[in-house]
Write a protein that holds these residues in place. Structure first.
Motif, PDB file in Angstrom:
ATOM      1  N   ARG A 258       0.872  -1.176   0.000  1.00  0.00           N
ATOM      2  CA  ARG A 258       0.000   0.000   0.000  1.00  0.00           C
ATOM      3  C   ARG A 258       0.906   1.222   0.000  1.00  0.00           C
ATOM      4  O   ARG A 258       1.712   1.408   0.910  1.00  0.00           O
TER       5      ARG A 258
ATOM      6  N   PHE B 258      -8.007   2.466   9.563  1.00  0.00           N
ATOM      7  CA  PHE B 258      -6.870   3.058   8.860  1.00  0.00           C
ATOM      8  C   PHE B 258      -5.911   3.755   9.821  1.00  0.00           C
ATOM      9  O   PHE B 258      -4.758   4.018   9.477  1.00  0.00           O
TER      10      PHE B 258
ATOM     11  N   LYS C  22      -8.509   8.172   1.191  1.00  0.00           N
ATOM     12  CA  LYS C  22      -8.980   6.795   1.143  1.00  0.00           C
ATOM     13  C   LYS C  22     -10.218   6.691   0.244  1.00  0.00           C
ATOM     14  O   LYS C  22     -11.102   7.547   0.288  1.00  0.00           O
TER      15      LYS C  22
ATOM     16  N   ILE D 252      -9.633  -6.672  -1.708  1.00  0.00           N
ATOM     17  CA  ILE D 252      -9.336  -5.581  -0.790  1.00  0.00           C
ATOM     18  C   ILE D 252     -10.046  -5.886   0.520  1.00  0.00           C
ATOM     19  O   ILE D 252     -10.958  -6.724   0.565  1.00  0.00           O
TER      20      ILE D 252
ATOM     21  N   GLY E 106      -2.139   5.581  -0.553  1.00  0.00           N
ATOM     22  CA  GLY E 106      -3.249   4.678  -0.282  1.00  0.00           C
ATOM     23  C   GLY E 106      -3.547   3.679  -1.384  1.00  0.00           C
ATOM     24  O   GLY E 106      -4.418   2.827  -1.225  1.00  0.00           O
ATOM     25  N   ASP E 107      -2.828   3.749  -2.509  1.00  0.00           N
ATOM     26  CA  ASP E 107      -3.043   2.799  -3.597  1.00  0.00           C
ATOM     27  C   ASP E 107      -2.418   1.447  -3.249  1.00  0.00           C
ATOM     28  O   ASP E 107      -1.392   1.375  -2.563  1.00  0.00           O
ATOM     29  N   ILE E 108      -3.042   0.370  -3.748  1.00  0.00           N
ATOM     30  CA  ILE E 108      -2.566  -0.982  -3.469  1.00  0.00           C
ATOM     31  C   ILE E 108      -2.175  -1.661  -4.772  1.00  0.00           C
ATOM     32  O   ILE E 108      -2.887  -1.565  -5.780  1.00  0.00           O
TER      33      ILE E 108
ATOM     34  N   THR F   7      -0.108   6.148   7.920  1.00  0.00           N
ATOM     35  CA  THR F   7      -1.462   6.558   8.292  1.00  0.00           C
ATOM     36  C   THR F   7      -1.448   7.540   9.457  1.00  0.00           C
ATOM     37  O   THR F   7      -2.479   7.826  10.034  1.00  0.00           O
TER      38      THR F   7
ATOM     39  N   ASN G 202      -9.694   1.219  -1.180  1.00  0.00           N
ATOM     40  CA  ASN G 202      -8.998   0.848   0.047  1.00  0.00           C
ATOM     41  C   ASN G 202      -9.823  -0.041   0.962  1.00  0.00           C
ATOM     42  O   ASN G 202      -9.264  -0.750   1.806  1.00  0.00           O
TER      43      ASN G 202
END
Length: 383
Positions: free
Chosen positions: A169, A381, A207, A341, A173-175, A195, A279
């Motif tokens: 991550r 988060f 998010k 996710i 916040g991108d996975i 975070t 997310n």
């Protein structure tokens, strides 16, 4: 974890989810061992909730699963043999492999590769990019789509290792997946994690949350037994309140449906979260039971991803929204099982209970529930 509250708490609205998706049942190639997660689990003569009860199995008992049909599992333990609702069982690690049965282990969600070497890591494991430019892909392999790139000294949170690939991550916040050889690991103190900007403000800025109002269109879900309340309408109303609460915290929100006449398939709901690279995914429902039971129930599938999210939300719901919380439960449902996710499904009251139905119809209750879920997401988060 709190236990299910009834012998036959079948969660009819969730059974509706299973019934509405394409049949996934297959005959198990070989048998495997599973453990019961219910106070007392009814064993029936046929794979149907109205079939004759031929026995019961206590919580924690180990059983042998030999077949699966439409969400029901055929089991044997001692002199007891018959069919049970599959979502009350969890496959025991290291038991025999099988194909297609729904009682799979909840250790992880479906992988995008057939690789057998997978390990889960703490969400506080920080990694640093060592390559000048590192591509981030949608899956663990060079054949997957490139989502973006990171540069040397960029940091990310390590979520999973799979052979030579790592699921991360990013700070935004991108996975996605990167080649593991180009990252260096190191544990990050909570106070300096990616975070930390959320930790003290409780906001969700940056998010992307997918909110899923269950059922819809020609699928009404459960109908209230006292006031004839239609579940699909309650789901949508509550989801809209949740959207507002999340937006107020700075989150980006996408909904799987926004109208009463819409009915996206389960596969489409899951695909939406993946396409958006969200997310978290939250599905809103209201419950039913043949017994006079009351309160909320929060479901998870993956112990590595979903459980933490479900626990954060359930904790907030349990602090008081007008109905008691019945805790957490494993749920082998398509929108949880197939979601890559963190995902949870929340049941916010029993439409088969006159008191619950009268309470959940009120906008004040729905707003309290939405606020609690939003706070739970912020907590998730934050940690």
């Amino acid at each position: 974890m709190k236990k299910m509250i009834g012998v036959t708490l079948l969660a009819a609205s969730l059974m509706g989810i299973t019934a509405s998706q394409p049949a996934e049942a297959k005959t198990a190639a070989v048998s495997y061992t599973a453990q019961v997660y219910a106070n007392s689990l009814n064993v029936r003569s046929e794979p149907a909730k109205n079939a004759t009860v031929v026995g019961s199995i206590k919580n924690g008992a180990k059983v042998t699963v030999t077949d699966e049909q439409d969400g029901w599992l055929k089991v044997k333990t001692g002199n007891t043999s018959g069919w049970v609702a599959g979502y009350y069982l969890k496959k025991v690690n290291n038991s025999s492999k099988q194909s297609g049965a729904s009682g799979s282990s909840v250790a992880s969600k479906p992988s995008t590769t057939s690789s057998t070497s997978t390990s889960t890591l703490s969400s506080t494991t920080k990694v640093t990019v060592t390559a000048d430019s590192l591509r981030v892909r949608s899956g663990p392999g060079t054949q997957y789509k490139v989502l973006g790139s990171l540069k040397a000294k960029d940091t990310a949170i390590l979520l999973l290792r799979q052979d030579d690939w790592a699921r991360i991550r990013t700070a935004s916040g991108d996975i996605g997946w990167v080649a593991a050889q180009y990252i260096r690991s190191g544990t990050t103190p909570r106070s300096t994690s990616t975070t930390s900007s959320i930790s003290h403000t409780g906001n969700l800025r940056g998010k992307l949350i997918v909110v899923d109002p269950g059922h819809g269109g020609s699928d009404p879900g459960m109908l209230g037994t006292t006031y004839n309340t239609m579940e699909k309408d309650l789901n949508l109303q509550t989801a809209l309140y949740l959207r507002d609460a999340l937006l107020a915290k700075g989150a980006r929100v996408e909904m799987t449906r926004t109208r009463e006449d819409q009915k996206p398939t389960l596969a489409r709901r899951v695909q939406m979260s993946e396409d958006l690279r969200a997310n978290a995914f939250v599905s809103i429902h209201y419950n039913s039971s043949p017994k006079k039971v009351s309160g909320t129930l929060t479901f998870f599938y993956s112990e590595s991803d979903d459980l933490k999210l479900a626990r954060a939300i359930e904790t907030r719901l349990g602090q008081g929204i007008g109905l008691k919380s019945n805790g957490l439960s494993f749920g082998d449902y398509h929108i949880l099982r197939e979601n890559r996710i963190p995902a949870t499904l929340v049941e916010l009251g029993f439409l088969t209970n006159p008191t619950d139905e009268s309470i959940v119809r009120k906008s004040s209750y729905q707003k309290k529930a939405a606020k609690a879920i939003a706070e739970g997401l912020a907590d998730y988060f934050r940690n």
